[in-house]
Each structure stands twice: as C-alpha cells, then as structure tokens.
Scaffold this active site. Structure first.
Site, PDB file in Angstrom:
ATOM      1  N   LYS A  79      11.097  10.641 -40.628  1.00 55.76           N
ATOM      2  CA  LYS A  79      11.554   9.812 -41.748  1.00 55.76           C
ATOM      3  C   LYS A  79      12.857   9.103 -41.390  1.00 55.76           C
ATOM      4  O   LYS A  79      13.024   7.911 -41.659  1.00 55.76           O
ATOM      5  CB  LYS A  79      11.746  10.667 -43.006  1.00 55.76           C
ATOM      6  CG  LYS A  79      11.819   9.831 -44.261  1.00 55.76           C
ATOM      7  CD  LYS A  79      12.201  10.643 -45.471  1.00 55.76           C
ATOM      8  CE  LYS A  79      13.687  10.567 -45.683  1.00 55.76           C
ATOM      9  NZ  LYS A  79      14.184  11.319 -46.816  1.00 55.76           N
ATOM     10  N   ASP A 119       9.341   9.203 -48.424  1.00 57.85           N
ATOM     11  CA  ASP A 119      10.119  10.254 -49.083  1.00 57.85           C
ATOM     12  C   ASP A 119       9.305  10.736 -50.279  1.00 57.85           C
ATOM     13  O   ASP A 119       8.149  10.361 -50.458  1.00 57.85           O
ATOM     14  CB  ASP A 119      11.510   9.728 -49.497  1.00 57.85           C
ATOM     15  CG  ASP A 119      11.411   8.729 -50.645  1.00 57.85           C
ATOM     16  OD1 ASP A 119      10.285   8.293 -50.975  1.00 57.85           O
ATOM     17  OD2 ASP A 119      12.453   8.390 -51.224  1.00 57.85           O
TER      18      ASP A 119
END
Ligand code: SF4
Length: 253
Positions: free
Chosen positions: A163, A181
């Site tokens: 991420k 997310d």
C-alpha cells in the site's frame, strides 16, 4: 454353544441438563457485503464505469490526498506512520516533525529517541520510529538519499508495504497505481466494482476495470467517497452521486 443374551441397556442416572447458554446476539456486519449477494451482483458494463468516474471527475477534478507532506520523502514517512492511524492524527504530529526533518539525513540527525517524541501520539509509534530511522538510513546507503521509483525498491524499505508503494508511486511519481485502504476496500466491494476478499483482489480488480484516463485520480476519488459518503456504518446513499448505479443490495435508495 451358549447363547449370548444381551442385558437390557442400563439406564443412566438422570443428570440434570445444563441450561443452554443464551447465544449472544452478534452485531450485524454492515460494511461487509453479503456473500450471496456478492455472487449475484450483475457485472458493471464499461459504459457504467465510464459514467461513474466521469461523475467523480466532474464533482472533484483534482482530488488530493489528506496526508500532509513536502516532498516524496516526507510523503513516504507520512504513509509509513499512517498504518492503523488517521490522516488527521498523523498530520498533527508531522507538521512539527517535518519542520526539522524533511530529508533522510535530517531524520537520521534527529535520531530515534527525539523522533519518538514527535510521533508519540500515533499508535505503534515505537516501531514506526525505528522503521523511519532505518528507512532513512537505507535511502542514504542504497538510493543516494532519494525515494526510489519502483515498487520492489520501495517495498524493500523498512515499514513500507504494497500500500505504501502504491501511494508513493501514485502521489509522488504520477503512476497509475491503486492503493487499497479500508475505504477503497469497502467501496470496491459494496458497489460491486471490484469485489474481493483481500485488498490485493480489490486492487487488481479495480486496475482491470477502471479506464486509464481515470487511474491517476481513481485512488483518491474512491478513498474520499468511502470516507465521506459510503461510510462504513451508515452509508449516505441518499446523497451519493452514484447511487443509481451502485450494486449494493442494502443501499438505502
Ligand atoms: S449508494 Fe450507498 S452503498 Fe452504494 S456507493 Fe453510494 S453510499 Fe455506498
């Protein structure tokens, strides 16, 4: 041969039955898509996806992330600090931190102990301080003090995962990556745009269906949509600009 006769089964002494425990009512998971309904979701057509992202673009042509930063290095640090923390909480700490440490060398000069003082309001701050110092050292030793531009190199830095790499590649270097997310994960599943059991499933699904012309900003449109409209507990379907197209069976419009 002697005939074997079975004795009638002895009756066990009656034991008072324990009272069955009353099952605790489980709170309904509102954000997770129902398994059956996920399977039954009608796939989006390319025209519908084009329409959805055209609406996002019209409403917010230049969406911005909410993590404050000054350069690729401070962006990287902010993202590492943001794991399991809110952007607002990270910004509160980094506003002062980045005044004194906005490069890897300055971060090393600051040192782990003083860094901890700046970020102690953020969850897991001890581990994060250790990682930020270690990644600053690695940036200096392996990458000439610059944030590298490939996923593998970014992921090789302490505290940085997929991420983090996706956010940095997208926001610092303009690459068409999709950082998933909690908000993007929920929106991808609920809307049916990219149903998936893991963030990676959703990331790959979104990359597959979103046209290239929207990919630079798609990550922020979806995050902001999840953060302010498609809320986890009470999605605001009545004011949602894609409510006519959304596939969530529980949408409230
Ligand atoms: S209609 Fe409701 S569930 Fe669907 S995207 Fe909009 S807010 Fe989320």
């Amino acid at each position: 041969m002697a005939k074997i006769t079975r004795k009638p089964a002895q009756r066990k002494a009656a034991v008072p039955k324990k009272k069955a425990k009353a099952a605790k009512p489980r709170p309904a998971k509102k954000s997770a898509p129902a398994k059956k309904s996920l399977k039954a979701i009608k796939p989006w057509t390319p025209a519908e996806i084009q329409e959805v992202f055209s609406r996002f673009r019209k409403a917010n042509p230049e969406p911005k992330g909410e993590l404050e930063h000054l350069n690729p290095f401070t962006l990287l640090v902010a993202v590492v600090l943001s794991a399991q923390a809110t952007d607002a909480g990270v910004n509160k700490a980094t506003r002062e931190l980045f005044k004194v440490a906005d490069t890897p060398q300055k971060m090393l000069d600051l040192g782990e102990e003083r860094l901890r003082d700046y970020i102690k309001t953020i969850g897991l701050y001890r581990t994060k301080a250790r990682n930020v110092i270690a990644l600053s050292a690695k940036l200096l030793s392996d990458f000439g003090g610059e944030v590298p531009r490939t996923r593998a190199e970014i992921e090789s830095l302490p505290g940085a995962g997929r991420k983090t790499a996706n956010v940095v590649l997208n926001m610092a270097f303009g690459e068409h990556t999709m950082a998933v997310d909690t908000h993007v994960f929920r929106v991808g599943n609920r809307t049916g745009l990219a149903p998936g059991k893991t963030p990676l499933d959703v990331e790959l699904g979104l990359e597959k269906v979103i046209p290239a012309e929207f990919m630079l900003h798609a990550h922020h449109w979806l995050i902001l949509h999840g953060r302010y409209t498609c809320l986890a507990r009470k999605p605001r379907c009545d004011v949602c600009l894609i409510n006519d197209l959304c596939r969530w069976p529980e949408k409230t419009v």
